[in-house]
Design an enzyme around this catalytic site. Structure first.
Site, PDB file in Angstrom:
ATOM      1  N   LYS A   1       2.659   7.987  15.575  1.00 39.86           N
ATOM      2  CA  LYS A   1       3.186   8.223  14.236  1.00 39.86           C
ATOM      3  C   LYS A   1       2.156   8.724  13.350  1.00 39.86           C
ATOM      4  CE  LYS A   1       4.631   8.234  10.293  1.00 39.86           C
ATOM      5  NZ  LYS A   1       4.266   9.126   9.415  1.00 39.86           N
TER       6      LYS A   1
ATOM      7  N   CYS B   1     -11.997   5.181   4.064  1.00 40.92           N
ATOM      8  CA  CYS B   1     -11.778   4.032   3.761  1.00 40.92           C
ATOM      9  C   CYS B   1     -12.918   3.288   3.489  1.00 40.92           C
ATOM     10  CB  CYS B   1     -10.868   3.336   5.049  1.00 40.92           C
ATOM     11  SG  CYS B   1     -12.008   3.369   6.377  1.00 40.92           S
TER      12      CYS B   1
ATOM     13  N   GLU C   1      -5.661  -2.120   9.610  1.00 41.99           N
ATOM     14  CA  GLU C   1      -6.973  -1.421   9.030  1.00 41.99           C
ATOM     15  C   GLU C   1      -6.475  -0.860   7.635  1.00 41.99           C
ATOM     16  OE1 GLU C   1      -9.749  -1.750  10.147  1.00 41.99           O
ATOM     17  OE2 GLU C   1      -9.328  -2.545  12.189  1.00 41.99           O
TER      18      GLU C   1
ATOM     19  N   GLU D   1      -8.633   1.215  -5.393  1.00 40.53           N
ATOM     20  CA  GLU D   1      -9.117   2.380  -4.372  1.00 40.53           C
ATOM     21  C   GLU D   1      -8.777   3.678  -4.893  1.00 40.53           C
ATOM     22  OE1 GLU D   1      -7.190   2.595  -0.584  1.00 40.53           O
ATOM     23  OE2 GLU D   1      -9.460   2.606   0.562  1.00 40.53           O
TER      24      GLU D   1
HETATM   25  P1  NAD Z   1      -0.238   5.056   3.870  1.00 36.44           P
HETATM   26  O1  NAD Z   1      -0.254   3.563   3.837  1.00 36.44           O
HETATM   27  O2  NAD Z   1       0.532   5.738   2.696  1.00 36.44           O
HETATM   28  O3  NAD Z   1       0.129   5.886   5.045  1.00 36.44           O
HETATM   29  C1  NAD Z   1      -0.451   5.615   6.256  1.00 36.44           C
HETATM   30  C2  NAD Z   1       0.546   5.852   7.546  1.00 36.44           C
HETATM   31  O4  NAD Z   1       1.734   4.867   7.326  1.00 36.44           O
HETATM   32  C3  NAD Z   1       1.402   7.200   7.335  1.00 36.44           C
HETATM   33  O5  NAD Z   1       1.578   7.741   8.560  1.00 36.44           O
HETATM   34  C4  NAD Z   1       2.658   6.833   6.751  1.00 36.44           C
HETATM   35  O6  NAD Z   1       3.737   7.769   7.040  1.00 36.44           O
HETATM   36  C5  NAD Z   1       2.851   5.706   7.376  1.00 36.44           C
HETATM   37  N1  NAD Z   1       3.927   4.729   6.570  1.00 36.44           N
HETATM   38  C6  NAD Z   1       3.872   4.731   4.994  1.00 36.44           C
HETATM   39  N2  NAD Z   1       4.915   3.728   4.961  1.00 36.44           N
HETATM   40  C7  NAD Z   1       5.299   3.223   5.866  1.00 36.44           C
HETATM   41  C8  NAD Z   1       6.425   2.316   6.187  1.00 36.44           C
HETATM   42  N3  NAD Z   1       6.936   1.660   5.180  1.00 36.44           N
HETATM   43  N4  NAD Z   1       6.501   2.017   7.619  1.00 36.44           N
HETATM   44  C9  NAD Z   1       5.777   2.551   8.559  1.00 36.44           C
HETATM   45  N5  NAD Z   1       4.706   3.416   8.369  1.00 36.44           N
HETATM   46  C10 NAD Z   1       4.428   3.769   7.084  1.00 36.44           C
HETATM   47  O7  NAD Z   1      -1.774   5.606   3.850  1.00 36.44           O
HETATM   48  P2  NAD Z   1      -2.490   6.977   3.350  1.00 36.44           P
HETATM   49  O8  NAD Z   1      -2.345   7.183   2.092  1.00 36.44           O
HETATM   50  O9  NAD Z   1      -1.975   7.969   4.507  1.00 36.44           O
HETATM   51  O10 NAD Z   1      -4.006   6.610   4.004  1.00 36.44           O
HETATM   52  C11 NAD Z   1      -5.004   6.092   3.091  1.00 36.44           C
HETATM   53  C12 NAD Z   1      -5.286   4.758   3.061  1.00 36.44           C
HETATM   54  O11 NAD Z   1      -5.602   4.251   4.317  1.00 36.44           O
HETATM   55  C13 NAD Z   1      -6.284   4.260   2.112  1.00 36.44           C
HETATM   56  O12 NAD Z   1      -5.897   2.980   1.493  1.00 36.44           O
HETATM   57  C14 NAD Z   1      -7.525   4.144   3.177  1.00 36.44           C
HETATM   58  O13 NAD Z   1      -8.493   2.885   2.737  1.00 36.44           O
HETATM   59  C15 NAD Z   1      -6.819   3.408   4.523  1.00 36.44           C
HETATM   60  N6  NAD Z   1      -7.634   3.894   5.581  1.00 36.44           N
HETATM   61  C16 NAD Z   1      -8.104   2.642   6.121  1.00 36.44           C
HETATM   62  C17 NAD Z   1      -9.141   2.883   7.470  1.00 36.44           C
HETATM   63  C18 NAD Z   1      -9.708   1.717   7.820  1.00 36.44           C
HETATM   64  O14 NAD Z   1     -10.182   1.677   9.133  1.00 36.44           O
HETATM   65  N7  NAD Z   1      -9.467   0.469   7.247  1.00 36.44           N
HETATM   66  C19 NAD Z   1      -9.258   4.044   7.641  1.00 36.44           C
HETATM   67  C20 NAD Z   1      -8.852   5.227   7.142  1.00 36.44           C
HETATM   68  C21 NAD Z   1      -7.873   5.075   6.026  1.00 36.44           C
END
Ligand code: NAD
Length: 503
Positions: free
Chosen positions: A190, A298, A264, A398
């Site tokens: 997804k 991240c 992550e 963040e």
């Molecule tokens: P997000 O949590 O909003 O969304 C991430 C994914 O989760 C998307 O595909 C979204 O559609 C899905 N999602 C959202 N709500 C959901 C739910 N209730 N159930 C299932 N899936 C759901 O994050 P974002 O804004 O897309 O990404 C940014 C974040 O990702 C930042 O916090 C960043 O630090 C983190 N990140 C972490 C790493 C790591 O390796 N630790 C790497 C990259 C990004």
């Protein structure tokens, strides 16, 4: 300038989407949403719609999970070297497609195309790595006693649900796909709703080299397609990358089926600049650490902790290093800072920048550039705040944008206390020329990664993951393979045979 940029993007969108329909991908074929609903995906550098994407929900997720489940046993039954050959062939086929993927990724995310290209090629190395890892594994028996033959089998979970964010779509997908597929799982991916393009193309390429149903893609919003995936009883493993608050929801959803999860999550990573550091190098690290990918990483080094004795000199050098980070059209060579990925992201970063001007000293940047490549893009200047208190929201939350917060410390103990005084623990960096100090700090910092005089040197063999609210489990390295399989102990009595009766 704006007209040139728009013309360039219109042409690029036409070319990149010619003959390429963005659909869900289930059991080797294109699917739209049963509801017929779609949502737009936007090029954030110019504000143009690239295409529309099926808004999938429970029905498509269910079809994808069934397809993955049907395909999984045959995939897992392949000998490890046969499976490895198929994963390597997948990586090679994606490599042939890398230019197209990089163009799609740049259009979808607003990141410089050259960076997208490098990240994608790096991501493919992770597919190669896990293929090699499973093909070369030795399985040894476990000594118990003379009467027992005992050994361990490593078995895939089954269907892995992979949920990725929008900041590094292909790279982060490869971090998950490599170990998941090599271990013998089939997957339902997804992608983030903001960046659906490359996942579709990757699935199409997968269909050329992998059995149908091994890689499936469903598009849609987190609360719809994402939630349907995390609660589906047919999903045996979940791996999620995204915000920590979303991670909480994923973990709760997974709890209802006792589905194992890898999380992550976010970060607020420190760079500690000790007084003996090579300050020019530290400044370059600080700039790369927060301005690469417009700070939407991240592991961004979003807090720069500087010893008070070198603060003034360092700050001057940091401002100079900032000049290397040039805002431009992501499709133009030489651009090192593209557009932020969305209007929402722009709003979020702007709000923190406004807060910063109230509570700290704005040294550079602070808002959109005076003449952006396009008036309809979401560009934000590399920004430095000095005199930031580590307790403030600027240093604790963040931001996910090109906003550096400089905090001053007086001694080693204070530096470590400040470094650890955040809810996150994903990454960190230490700038020093003193080896003992570097190792001592590396031991004292609560984070999954500590770079010394460096930033973001990833390699397939090095694990990556978070302490505290930054996550559970590890990606990359040999550890990630274990995230996608479970072990089974086999213990067999061998001392009971009456050997005399065999003669
Ligand atoms: P997000 O949590 O909003 O969304 C991430 C994914 O989760 C998307 O595909 C979204 O559609 C899905 N999602 C959202 N709500 C959901 C739910 N209730 N159930 C299932 N899936 C759901 O994050 P974002 O804004 O897309 O990404 C940014 C974040 O990702 C930042 O916090 C960043 O630090 C983190 N990140 C972490 C790493 C790591 O390796 N630790 C790497 C990259 C990004």
């Amino acid at each position: 300038m704006t007209r040139d940029t728009i013309d360039r993007h219109e042409a690029a969108i036409r070319e990149a989407t010619d003959g390429f329909e963005v659909t869900a991908w289930i059991d080797g074929t294109a699917h739209s949403a049963e509801s017929g609903e779609t949502f737009p995906t936007i090029d954030p550098a110019v504000g143009l719609q690239i295409t529309s994407v099926p808004r999938c929900g429970a029905a498509e997720v269910d079809a994808a999970v069934r397809a993955a489940s049907d395909a999984q046993s045959a995939w897992a039954a392949l000998a490890p070297d046969e499976r490895a050959d198929r994963v390597t062939a997948f990586a090679d086929a994606l490599r042939d497609e890398a230019d197209h993927l990089a163009r799609l990724e740049a259009l979808d995310t607003g990141k410089p195309e050259a960076f997208a290209d490098a990240e994608i090629r790096e991501g493919l190395e992770y597919l190669d790595y896990y293929a090699d890892l499973v093909a070369s594994e030795a399985h040894e028996h476990t000594p118990v006693d003379g009467e027992t033959h005992a050994y361990t089998r490593h078995e895939p979970y089954g269907v892995a649900g992979l949920i990725v964010p929008w900041n590094y779509p292909v790279l982060l997908t490869c971090w998950k796909l490599g170990p998941a597929l090599a271990a013998g799982n089939s997957v339902v991916l997804k992608p983030a709703e903001g960046t659906p393009l490359t996942a579709t193309r990757m699935a199409q390429v997968a269909s050329e080299v992998l059995p149908d149903g091994v890689v499936n893609v469903v598009h849609g919003y987190g609360t719809e397609a994402g939630a349907a995936l995390t609660t589906h009883e047919g999903v045996d493993k979940l791996s999620f990358t995204g915000e920590d608050t979303t991670g909480e929801e994923i973990m709760s959803a997974a709890a209802s089926n006792i589905t194992p999860v890898t999380l992550e999550l976010g970060g607020k990573s420190p760079l500690i600049v000790f007084p003996d550091a090579d300050l020019e190098r530290a400044a370059a690290t600080a700039a790369e650490g927060i301005f690469y990918n417009a700070g939407q990483s991240c592991d961004a080094l979003s807090r720069t902790l500087v010893h008070e004795d070198v603060h003034d000199e360092f700050l001057g050098l940091f401002q100079e290093a900032r000049e290397d980070w040039v805002i431009g059209d992501p499709l133009e060579e030489g651009t090192t800072v593209g557009s932020l990925a969305s209007a929402d992201q722009f709003e979020k970063v702007s709000t923190y920048a406004e807060l910063g001007t109230d509570i700290a000293e704005l040294v550079a940047g602070g808002g959109p550039p005076d003449s952006p490549p396009s008036d309809d893009g979401w560009y934000f200047e590399p920004t430095i705040f000095d005199g930031v208190s580590n307790d403030s929201r600027l240093a604790q939350e963040e931001i996910f944008g090109p906003v550096a917060s400089v905090v001053t410390f007086a001694d080693y103990e204070e530096a470590i206390t400040l470094a650890n005084d955040v809810p996150y623990g994903l990454a960190s960096s230490v700038a020093t020329q003193d080896l003992s100090l570097a190792h001592r700090a590396a031991a004292d910092i609560e984070a999954g990664t500590v770079w010394v005089n460096d930033y973001a040197r990833f390699s397939p063999g090095l694990s990556f993951g978070g302490y505290k609210r930054s996550g559970i489990g590890r990606e990359c390295g040999p550890e990630a393979l274990e995230e996608y399989r479970q072990s089974k102990t086999i213990s067999m009595a061998i001392g009971t045979t009456d050997f005399d009766s065999l003669s």
